[in-house]
Scaffold this active site. Structure first.
Site, mmCIF file in Angstrom:
data_model
loop_
_atom_site.group_PDB
_atom_site.id
_atom_site.type_symbol
_atom_site.label_atom_id
_atom_site.label_comp_id
_atom_site.label_asym_id
_atom_site.label_seq_id
_atom_site.Cartn_x
_atom_site.Cartn_y
_atom_site.Cartn_z
ATOM 1 N N PHE A 147 0.817 -1.217 0.000
ATOM 2 C CA PHE A 147 0.000 0.000 0.000
ATOM 3 C C PHE A 147 0.847 1.262 0.000
ATOM 4 O O PHE A 147 0.395 2.324 -0.419
ATOM 5 C CB PHE A 147 -0.945 -0.013 1.210
ATOM 6 C CG PHE A 147 -0.329 0.372 2.518
ATOM 7 C CD1 PHE A 147 -0.370 1.677 2.981
ATOM 8 C CD2 PHE A 147 0.283 -0.585 3.331
ATOM 9 C CE1 PHE A 147 0.193 2.033 4.199
ATOM 10 C CE2 PHE A 147 0.834 -0.235 4.545
ATOM 11 C CZ PHE A 147 0.797 1.071 4.980
ATOM 12 N N LYS A 148 2.080 1.164 0.431
ATOM 13 C CA LYS A 148 2.913 2.350 0.561
ATOM 14 C C LYS A 148 3.400 2.878 -0.781
ATOM 15 O O LYS A 148 4.003 3.950 -0.838
ATOM 16 C CB LYS A 148 4.080 2.051 1.499
ATOM 17 C CG LYS A 148 3.571 1.731 2.898
ATOM 18 C CD LYS A 148 4.647 1.330 3.862
ATOM 19 C CE LYS A 148 4.012 1.007 5.221
ATOM 20 N NZ LYS A 148 4.979 0.642 6.245
ATOM 21 N N ASP A 149 3.120 2.154 -1.862
ATOM 22 C CA ASP A 149 3.478 2.660 -3.183
ATOM 23 C C ASP A 149 2.824 4.004 -3.461
ATOM 24 O O ASP A 149 3.430 4.873 -4.096
ATOM 25 C CB ASP A 149 3.053 1.659 -4.275
ATOM 26 C CG ASP A 149 4.022 0.500 -4.415
ATOM 27 O OD1 ASP A 149 5.240 0.707 -4.226
ATOM 28 O OD2 ASP A 149 3.575 -0.622 -4.710
ATOM 29 N N THR A 151 7.770 -0.232 3.686
ATOM 30 C CA THR A 151 8.097 1.166 3.386
ATOM 31 C C THR A 151 9.381 1.268 2.572
ATOM 32 O O THR A 151 9.458 2.017 1.599
ATOM 33 C CB THR A 151 8.241 1.984 4.683
ATOM 34 O OG1 THR A 151 7.009 1.979 5.383
ATOM 35 C CG2 THR A 151 8.639 3.409 4.384
#
Length: 429
Positions: free
Chosen positions: A106-108, A139
């Site tokens: 999700f950190k993309d 991350t």
């Protein structure tokens, strides 16, 4: 838009200054001075908007006029170049998959948005910025990918030795170019403490340090987008929404609560944690007592002192009773997590990874209080990133996606450090 330090002892700054500085001079996290609700007409017709248009409407007030509209729209389009599918797991329970980007985490989104903002701010400058980031798992890979080759930016990633998965380690140690990985003899909290200390070290001021952790507003704010996309998909069901976030540093769920403050109709949030239960204990006792993190199979959540929780407290003006109306937090063991992965697979043939399974458990627990709501849990990473655990639990062999396949045969390159002095000496080279 101006930003102030949550320690209340530093000058207000612009969006650009907050992005470049990362942390305020008084060690505080930056927070938006004003938060304006979006018009009701936006929510009434949200299903007619593209994800890119939704994201633009959501983020525009926080950027202000510091990035021109056409440039901000370009940044958003490049950031959101992949899908965010919603998958129904069982009746009225959905998985929101946030892992379809280049590093399958999700950190993309936050990493891509921040890297492009920083590149814009550096467009006419000769000086370099050094992005310093601590990672408990995903991350590092997302930041490495998002900033790879960005002009005028060097990236230094600190990660705890032997406490990230093999694939996570490959993603942050194999890219080269402007990316350097430092392997720390310690846990994630040690990495995070070193990063924060470096920001305040006067000997390092000339390095123009900034952070790409969720303490940086440009990493944190775009995480609001997911929650608007989820509402867009489920608005037609005309039911209250409960969203459960697997929570480590609490940036994701903090962004969700900020989305609610903008008017997004989310009924309740659940912060689902592993045995690193600082926040669940706070809700029980009213005392915030950070402690050393413990290793689990949901390693990206192995955080004993979540940085972003102070932002959540600020959103509720430190009113615990008001906070509890919108927010619950539950803690789960590795044994419960493994059992949930197996249960989900048996019921629906859906393969969850440990972090998503923790989110599922928290959601199920909260829905006991709100049985007529629709529940969403966030699947924050692809199961392949935790293949050792998932394959052993389910007795299956996972297919390797092309995003992961591309790094498996690359050579790991990292430098081992033991303490802050080692980090400082490296940065001074």
């Amino acid at each position: 838009m101006n930003y102030y330090s949550l320690n209340k002892n530093a000058p207000n700054v612009s969006f650009q200054e907050a992005v470049i500085q990362g942390l305020a001079p008084d060690k505080g996290l930056y927070f938006p001075k004003d938060i304006s609700k979006l018009p009701q007409s936006f929510f009434d017709s949200i299903e007619n908007f593209s994800n890119a248009e939704i994201a633009f409407q959501v983020i525009q007030q926080f950027v202000g006029n510091e990035i021109p509209e056409d440039e901000l729209r370009r940044i958003i389009l490049e950031t959101l170049s992949f899908d965010f599918p919603m998958v129904e797991i069982e009746e009225n329970i959905y998985s929101l998959e946030l892992f379809h980007g280049p590093t399958m985490a999700f950190k993309d989104v936050g990493a891509r948005f921040m890297s492009r903002c920083l590149a814009y701010f550096n467009r006419d400058k000769n000086q370099k910025n050094t992005v310093l980031v601590a990672t408990s798992g995903d991350t590092g890979g997302a930041v490495a990918s998002g900033f790879l080759g960005v002009k005028g930016v060097d990236v230094v990633i600190l990660y705890p030795s032997e406490k990230v998965s093999d694939i996570q380690e490959k993603q942050l140690t194999t890219l080269g170019q402007n990316i350097t990985a430092l392997e720390v003899d310690g846990v994630f909290d040690d990495c995070q403490d070193m990063v924060k200390r470096a920001f305040l070290d006067e000997d390092l001021m000339f390095k123009n340090l900034t952070s790409a952790n969720s303490i940086n507003i440009a990493r944190w704010l775009p995480q609001m987008f997911y929650f608007f996309f989820a509402y867009k998909e489920l608005k037609k069901e005309n039911k209250q929404l409960v969203i459960s976030c697997p929570s480590g540093n609490f940036g994701n769920i903090c962004a969700g609560i900020l989305a609610k403050k903008l008017g997004l109709p989310i009924e309740h949030f659940v912060a689902s944690t592993n045995i690193n239960d600082t926040v669940p204990e706070f809700l029980k006792t009213g005392k915030y007592n950070p402690k050393p993190s413990k290793a689990t199979i949901s390693n990206a959540m192995d955080v004993g002192n979540p940085s972003n929780f102070i932002r959540i407290q600020e959103l509720y003006e430190n009113d615990l009773d008001n906070f509890k109306n919108d927010f619950s937090s539950y803690s789960f063991s590795d044994e419960e997590t493994e059992k949930a992965i197996l249960e989900i697979y048996k019921q629906s043939k859906y393969i969850a990874e440990p972090h998503g399974a923790v989110g599922y458990l928290g959601l199920k627990k909260e829905l006991e209080n709100e049985p007529n709501s629709i529940g969403i849990f966030l699947e924050t990473a692809h199961p392949i990133k935790f293949s050792d655990s998932v394959e052993a639990i389910l007795s299956v062999k996972l297919q390797i996606p092309k995003q992961i396949e591309s790094v498996l045969d690359k050579e790991k390159k990292s430098l081992k450090i033991k303490n802050y002095e080692d980090l400082k000496n490296f940065l001074l080279l």
